[in-house]
Design an enzyme around this catalytic site. Structure first.
Site, mmCIF file in Angstrom:
data_model
loop_
_atom_site.group_PDB
_atom_site.id
_atom_site.type_symbol
_atom_site.label_atom_id
_atom_site.label_comp_id
_atom_site.label_asym_id
_atom_site.label_seq_id
_atom_site.Cartn_x
_atom_site.Cartn_y
_atom_site.Cartn_z
ATOM 1 N N THR A 9 2.549 -5.614 4.540
ATOM 2 C CA THR A 9 1.474 -6.179 5.370
ATOM 3 C C THR A 9 0.751 -5.110 6.177
ATOM 4 O O THR A 9 0.159 -5.393 7.206
ATOM 5 C CB THR A 9 2.045 -7.244 6.329
ATOM 6 O OG1 THR A 9 3.054 -6.637 7.158
ATOM 7 C CG2 THR A 9 2.650 -8.400 5.556
ATOM 8 N N GLY A 10 0.790 -3.877 5.685
ATOM 9 C CA GLY A 10 0.016 -2.811 6.307
ATOM 10 C C GLY A 10 -1.438 -2.885 5.871
ATOM 11 O O GLY A 10 -1.870 -3.863 5.241
ATOM 12 N N CYS A 123 -2.515 8.253 -4.017
ATOM 13 C CA CYS A 123 -3.942 8.275 -3.681
ATOM 14 C C CYS A 123 -4.574 9.582 -4.159
ATOM 15 O O CYS A 123 -5.693 9.595 -4.699
ATOM 16 C CB CYS A 123 -4.149 8.076 -2.185
ATOM 17 S SG CYS A 123 -3.224 9.224 -1.144
ATOM 18 N N ASN A 263 -8.317 7.364 1.124
ATOM 19 C CA ASN A 263 -7.030 7.406 0.441
ATOM 20 C C ASN A 263 -6.474 6.004 0.207
ATOM 21 O O ASN A 263 -5.830 5.738 -0.814
ATOM 22 C CB ASN A 263 -6.027 8.245 1.231
ATOM 23 C CG ASN A 263 -5.930 7.868 2.699
ATOM 24 O OD1 ASN A 263 -6.934 7.649 3.369
ATOM 25 N ND2 ASN A 263 -4.713 7.790 3.223
#
Length: 289
Positions: A9-10, A123, A263
Site C-alpha cells: 500500500t505504498g 526501475c 522511478n
C-alpha cells in the site's frame, strides 16, 4: 476483465490502483497491507477498493484472483511466489527479486502472456534496457555501465532494504538482454533540493559505433517507451572512442506520483502492461462469442 489484487500500500500500490481502474481489461478486487489503519490502506479504501490486512495469507483467503501485483519487497516475494505457485494466478513482481521471467515491455513484452510469474527487473532496468537492447542489436557490447540517480523522497524503506538485489538483478538483466561480457550497475540516492528527476546514465563500449546510426536507434527506443511512459526522455546521446553515452530522464506524469518519482512511474507502467497482455486475449475471445 481480470480480477486483480495488490500486495502493498505504498506509492506504487496506490498508483497501480488508479492504473487498474483506468484499464479496460483489469478491475481492482482487493488491496492488501500489513498494518491496520495505515494511511495507504485508508487511501485505497477512498479510491473504492476492498482492503484487508494480513499480507499474502489474507490475499489467499480472499481469492482466487486472476492477477496479483507484488509491490512489497524482494525479501518477501519468494514466499509470496511459493504460496501462489499452485494457483492459476498471474504474479507480477514489482520488486527486484529476480525469480520470475524478466519482462521489459518494449523489448520482450510480447512474451508476457506466455508466463504466469513475471519479474520487472527494477526501475533502472525498465528505464535503461530499451536503449541498451536497441544498441546491442547493431553493436554487440563488450561492456555496459548503468548509473541511476533517484531522489531520496522517491525511494521508500523497502527499496532501501533491497539495494543489493536491485544492483544484482539489474546487472544480470543487462547481460541477458545485451549479451555484454561485463556489466556494472550503480544507484545514487540524491537528497538534493529541489528533488531531481529520475536519471539514468548509460555507457556502452562496442566496436564500430557511429553517431548517426546510434542516435537513430536511441530515438526509436525513446519513441517506443514514450507510448508507455510519456515522461521518458533521452537528454543526450554522444559517441566517442568506441563508446556511446546515453542519458535518460523519466518524469512522472500521473497525479499520485510526484514529478521527480519517474522511478515509480516506469515500473508501475510496466506492471500494468504485462498484466494486460494476459487480459487482452480473453477479452478478444469474449467479444467473438
Amino acid at each position: 476483465m481480470l480480477n486483480a489484487a495488490i500486495l502493498g500500500t505504498g506509492p506504487l500500490g496506490l498508483d497501480l490502483i488508479e492504473r487498474i481502474q483506468n484499464s479496460p481489461f483489469l478491475q481492482c478486487a482487493l488491496v492488501v497491507g500489513r498494518t491496520p489503519g495505515s494511511r495507504g490502506l485508508a487511501q485505497a479504501a477512498e479510491l473504492g477498493c476492498t482492503t484487508a490486512t494480513g499480507g499474502i495469507d489474507a490475499l489467499l483467503d480472499a481469492g482466487p484472483f486472476d492477477v496479483v501485483f507484488d509491490a512489497t519487497n524482494a525479501f518477501d516475494h519468494p514466499a509470496h511466489s511459493k504460496k501462489l505457485a499452485d494457483t492459476a494466478t498471474v504474479l507480477v513482481d514489482l520488486t527486484p527479486a529476480s525469480v520470475g521471467t524478466l519482462i521489459v515491455p518494449t523489448v520482450n513484452g510480447d512474451q508476457a502472456a506466455s508466463h504466469r510469474h513475471i519479474g520487472l527487473v527494477s526501475c533502472g532496468g525498465q528505464a535503461s534496457l530499451p536503449v541498451l537492447h536497441a544498441l546491442a542489436q547493431r553493436y554487440p557490447p563488450s561492456y555496459v555501465e548503468v548509473v541511476a540517480t533517484a531522489a531520496t523522497v522517491s525511494v521508500g524503506r523497502a527499496s532501501r532494504l533491497n539495494l543489493d538485489e536491485y544492483v544484482d538483478t539489474t546487472r544480470n538483466a543487462i547481460g541477458r538482454f545485451t549479451g555484454a561480457a561485463s556489466a556494472k550497475t550503480m544507484l545514487n540516492i540524491s537528497a538534493a533540493l529541489p528533488a531531481p528527476p529520475f536519471r539514468i546514465a548509460m555507457t556502452v563500449v562496442a566496436d564500430g559505433i557511429e553517431q548517426v546510426p546510434a542516435q537513430a536507434l536511441v530515438d526509436v527506443a525513446e519513441a517506443d517507451m514514450q507510448a508507455i511512459v510519456p515522461g521518458y526522455r533521452v537528454t543526450s546521446c554522444t559517441v566517442a572512442d568506441a563508446m556511446v553515452r546515453v542519458v535518460v530522464e523519466v518524469a512522472a506524469t500521473r497525479g499520485r506520483i510526484p514529478v521527480h518519482a519517474g522511478n515509480l512511474e516506469v515500473i508501475s507502467a510496466a506492471a500494468i502492461y504485462a498484466a494486460e497482455q494476459h487480459a487482452a486475449p480473453r477479452a478478444t475471445k469474449e467479444l467473438a462469442r
